[in-house]
Scaffold this active site. Sequence first.
Site, PDB file in Angstrom:
ATOM      1  N   PHE A 290     -30.858 -41.004  24.538  1.00 22.08           N
ATOM      2  CA  PHE A 290     -30.832 -42.469  24.503  1.00 22.08           C
ATOM      3  C   PHE A 290     -29.602 -42.949  25.283  1.00 22.08           C
ATOM      4  O   PHE A 290     -28.516 -42.410  25.118  1.00 22.08           O
ATOM      5  CB  PHE A 290     -30.773 -42.929  23.048  1.00 22.08           C
ATOM      6  CG  PHE A 290     -30.973 -44.404  22.866  1.00 22.08           C
ATOM      7  CD1 PHE A 290     -32.243 -44.947  22.815  1.00 22.08           C
ATOM      8  CD2 PHE A 290     -29.891 -45.248  22.741  1.00 22.08           C
ATOM      9  CE1 PHE A 290     -32.433 -46.310  22.644  1.00 22.08           C
ATOM     10  CE2 PHE A 290     -30.077 -46.617  22.568  1.00 22.08           C
ATOM     11  CZ  PHE A 290     -31.347 -47.150  22.524  1.00 22.08           C
TER      12      PHE A 290
ATOM     13  N   TYR B  13     -32.223 -49.560  10.740  1.00 22.93           N
ATOM     14  CA  TYR B  13     -33.226 -50.605  11.017  1.00 22.93           C
ATOM     15  C   TYR B  13     -34.526 -50.036  11.561  1.00 22.93           C
ATOM     16  O   TYR B  13     -35.462 -50.791  11.817  1.00 22.93           O
ATOM     17  CB  TYR B  13     -32.668 -51.689  11.951  1.00 22.93           C
ATOM     18  CG  TYR B  13     -32.094 -51.190  13.270  1.00 22.93           C
ATOM     19  CD1 TYR B  13     -32.912 -50.782  14.303  1.00 22.93           C
ATOM     20  CD2 TYR B  13     -30.719 -51.150  13.465  1.00 22.93           C
ATOM     21  CE1 TYR B  13     -32.383 -50.336  15.506  1.00 22.93           C
ATOM     22  CE2 TYR B  13     -30.175 -50.703  14.660  1.00 22.93           C
ATOM     23  CZ  TYR B  13     -31.014 -50.297  15.685  1.00 22.93           C
ATOM     24  OH  TYR B  13     -30.475 -49.846  16.860  1.00 22.93           O
ATOM     25  N   LYS B  14     -34.589 -48.707  11.771  1.00 26.16           N
ATOM     26  CA  LYS B  14     -35.815 -48.107  12.289  1.00 26.16           C
ATOM     27  C   LYS B  14     -36.679 -47.649  11.109  1.00 26.16           C
ATOM     28  O   LYS B  14     -37.221 -48.476  10.404  1.00 26.16           O
ATOM     29  CB  LYS B  14     -35.449 -46.986  13.263  1.00 26.16           C
ATOM     30  CG  LYS B  14     -34.761 -47.552  14.521  1.00 26.16           C
ATOM     31  CD  LYS B  14     -34.258 -46.511  15.498  1.00 26.16           C
ATOM     32  CE  LYS B  14     -33.699 -47.204  16.749  1.00 26.16           C
ATOM     33  NZ  LYS B  14     -32.932 -46.300  17.618  1.00 26.16           N
TER      34      LYS B  14
ATOM     35  N   ARG C 183     -45.240 -46.132  23.725  1.00 31.54           N
ATOM     36  CA  ARG C 183     -44.663 -45.428  22.582  1.00 31.54           C
ATOM     37  C   ARG C 183     -45.230 -46.005  21.287  1.00 31.54           C
ATOM     38  O   ARG C 183     -45.245 -47.224  21.095  1.00 31.54           O
ATOM     39  CB  ARG C 183     -43.144 -45.618  22.642  1.00 31.54           C
ATOM     40  CG  ARG C 183     -42.364 -44.694  21.756  1.00 31.54           C
ATOM     41  CD  ARG C 183     -40.886 -44.840  22.019  1.00 31.54           C
ATOM     42  NE  ARG C 183     -40.396 -46.145  21.568  1.00 31.54           N
ATOM     43  CZ  ARG C 183     -39.142 -46.371  21.184  1.00 31.54           C
ATOM     44  NH1 ARG C 183     -38.252 -45.405  21.214  1.00 31.54           N
ATOM     45  NH2 ARG C 183     -38.761 -47.575  20.801  1.00 31.54           N
TER      46      ARG C 183
ATOM     47  N   ASP D 254     -27.397 -37.350  16.532  1.00 32.84           N
ATOM     48  CA  ASP D 254     -27.840 -38.738  16.423  1.00 32.84           C
ATOM     49  C   ASP D 254     -29.216 -38.714  15.748  1.00 32.84           C
ATOM     50  O   ASP D 254     -30.180 -38.174  16.302  1.00 32.84           O
ATOM     51  CB  ASP D 254     -27.919 -39.365  17.822  1.00 32.84           C
ATOM     52  CG  ASP D 254     -28.255 -40.854  17.765  1.00 32.84           C
ATOM     53  OD1 ASP D 254     -28.892 -41.286  16.781  1.00 32.84           O
ATOM     54  OD2 ASP D 254     -27.906 -41.566  18.725  1.00 32.84           O
TER      55      ASP D 254
HETATM   56  C1  PLP Z   1     -32.024 -46.833  18.585  1.00 33.22           C
HETATM   57  C2  PLP Z   1     -31.003 -45.827  18.976  1.00 33.22           C
HETATM   58  C3  PLP Z   1     -29.645 -46.149  19.034  1.00 33.22           C
HETATM   59  C4  PLP Z   1     -29.226 -47.577  18.810  1.00 33.22           C
HETATM   60  O1  PLP Z   1     -27.857 -47.762  18.779  1.00 33.22           O
HETATM   61  P1  PLP Z   1     -27.295 -49.192  18.352  1.00 33.22           P
HETATM   62  O2  PLP Z   1     -25.835 -49.053  18.415  1.00 33.22           O
HETATM   63  O3  PLP Z   1     -27.840 -49.486  16.990  1.00 33.22           O
HETATM   64  O4  PLP Z   1     -27.838 -50.211  19.320  1.00 33.22           O
HETATM   65  C5  PLP Z   1     -28.743 -45.146  19.324  1.00 33.22           C
HETATM   66  N1  PLP Z   1     -29.159 -43.873  19.563  1.00 33.22           N
HETATM   67  C6  PLP Z   1     -30.468 -43.544  19.535  1.00 33.22           C
HETATM   68  C7  PLP Z   1     -30.883 -42.139  19.799  1.00 33.22           C
HETATM   69  C8  PLP Z   1     -31.424 -44.515  19.256  1.00 33.22           C
HETATM   70  O5  PLP Z   1     -32.716 -44.195  19.258  1.00 33.22           O
END
Ligand code: PLP
Length: 416
Positions: A129, A226-227, A375, A201
């Site tokens: 990401f 939030y996911k 997705r 992560d």
């Molecule tokens: C969604 C996601 C994030 C989001 O990071 P934020 O700081 O909440 O915007 C980070 N890493 C991964 C792998 C994600 O899928």
Amino acid sequence: MLTRADCLAADARDPLASFKQQFIIPDGVLYLDGNSLGVQPKTAAARCSEVVSQEWGIGLIRSWNTAGWFEMPGRLGNKLAKLLGANDDEVVVTDTTSLNLFKSLAAAIRIQQQEAPQRRVIVSERDNFPTDLYMIEGMIDLLQQGYELRLTDDTLSLEQALDSDVAVLLLSHVNYRTGAMYDMAATTALAHRHGALVIWDLAHAAGAVPLDLNAAEADFAVGCTYKYLNGGPGAPAFIWVAPRHQDRFWQPLSGWWGHNRPFDMADNYQPAHGIRRFLCGTQPVTSLAMVECGLDVALQADMHAVRAKSLALTDLFIQLVNERCGQHPLTLITPLEHARRGSHVSFRHPQGFAVMQALIARGVIGDYREPEVLRFGITPLYLSHADIWEAVEVLRDILDSGSWDRPEFHQRASVT
Ligand SMILES: *Cc1c(COP(=O)(O)O)cnc(C)c1O
């Protein structure tokens, strides 16, 4: 060929079927984006109103004590720990995943500077990401000590990338684009054999797949609420630090909430013992209260039943797309092997963006990721086998009719 009746029969046997009642799912929506922003628990609106009207409105500043606001990051961390294979006092819910990446990366680098200062390489994955890679770049630029980022990809395997120069390995457990999942224990052991510390992560893993951070002997982990945890838009993230590392260094965002006695108002920083030193400043109380609503639902479910249903639904989705949309140029990029799959399914399609907009216009909400990727998040707590059937039928109709090619489906908004 699978039929809709097969899907209904599977729903009748589903031990998690009743969980759907605990969430608000709008009429006419098939929600396949819970890996990006989860749905709303039915308890959230009343809890939010209680925080705003009672705890803030009437309790005012007293609520830091009387409503337990001050303890929330750790109290929610202890609840979340059960889903991560962690123990009490190992997790706090706080800040964003990006910020928690910064804090964990800084702590891991400090440990290595003490133990193996010649190690100056941080390994991650080119397909990670973006924020993970950007935060590493920012850290390297801040340190100005000759650190470098080494990325694994088709030309450099993880085995090849790990050597005696590597300080830290930072990976997403489940890849945000493809849904591919690492074997956490084996990968952590591999990195440790090379002397690297590992940060996981868990953004697309927490609440989606069974996790056991302590059994895997991981070093640090961060992730989103939030996911799959349904904590609400912009809900605070989490950070886990293995107990063996917690008190070794403080992290550089050494705000007063991580101080040992914040209300002494001392003029120098003394880190709290344990995971609390990973806090920085005043917490978003209303958002934290929403996180708890999501966690309280997730904690009622048996994670192994969640995993079994996730695999059943992702298998079903893949099979139905193959059977019913097989003549269209869709390419599965999610691993078929169960041990390597998270809880979303992705297909490439040359007109992926427009196809997704057409799906959303019909109430089948997934999302689009560059390049060309459709997705679909599969959330076992609120999706049924029949929902998967309906979603694939809408996809089939859009592809067969070519209705995705209308001009409005090619318009790009700022968030995809
Ligand atoms: C969604 C996601 C994030 C989001 O990071 P934020 O700081 O909440 O915007 C980070 N890493 C991964 C792998 C994600 O899928």
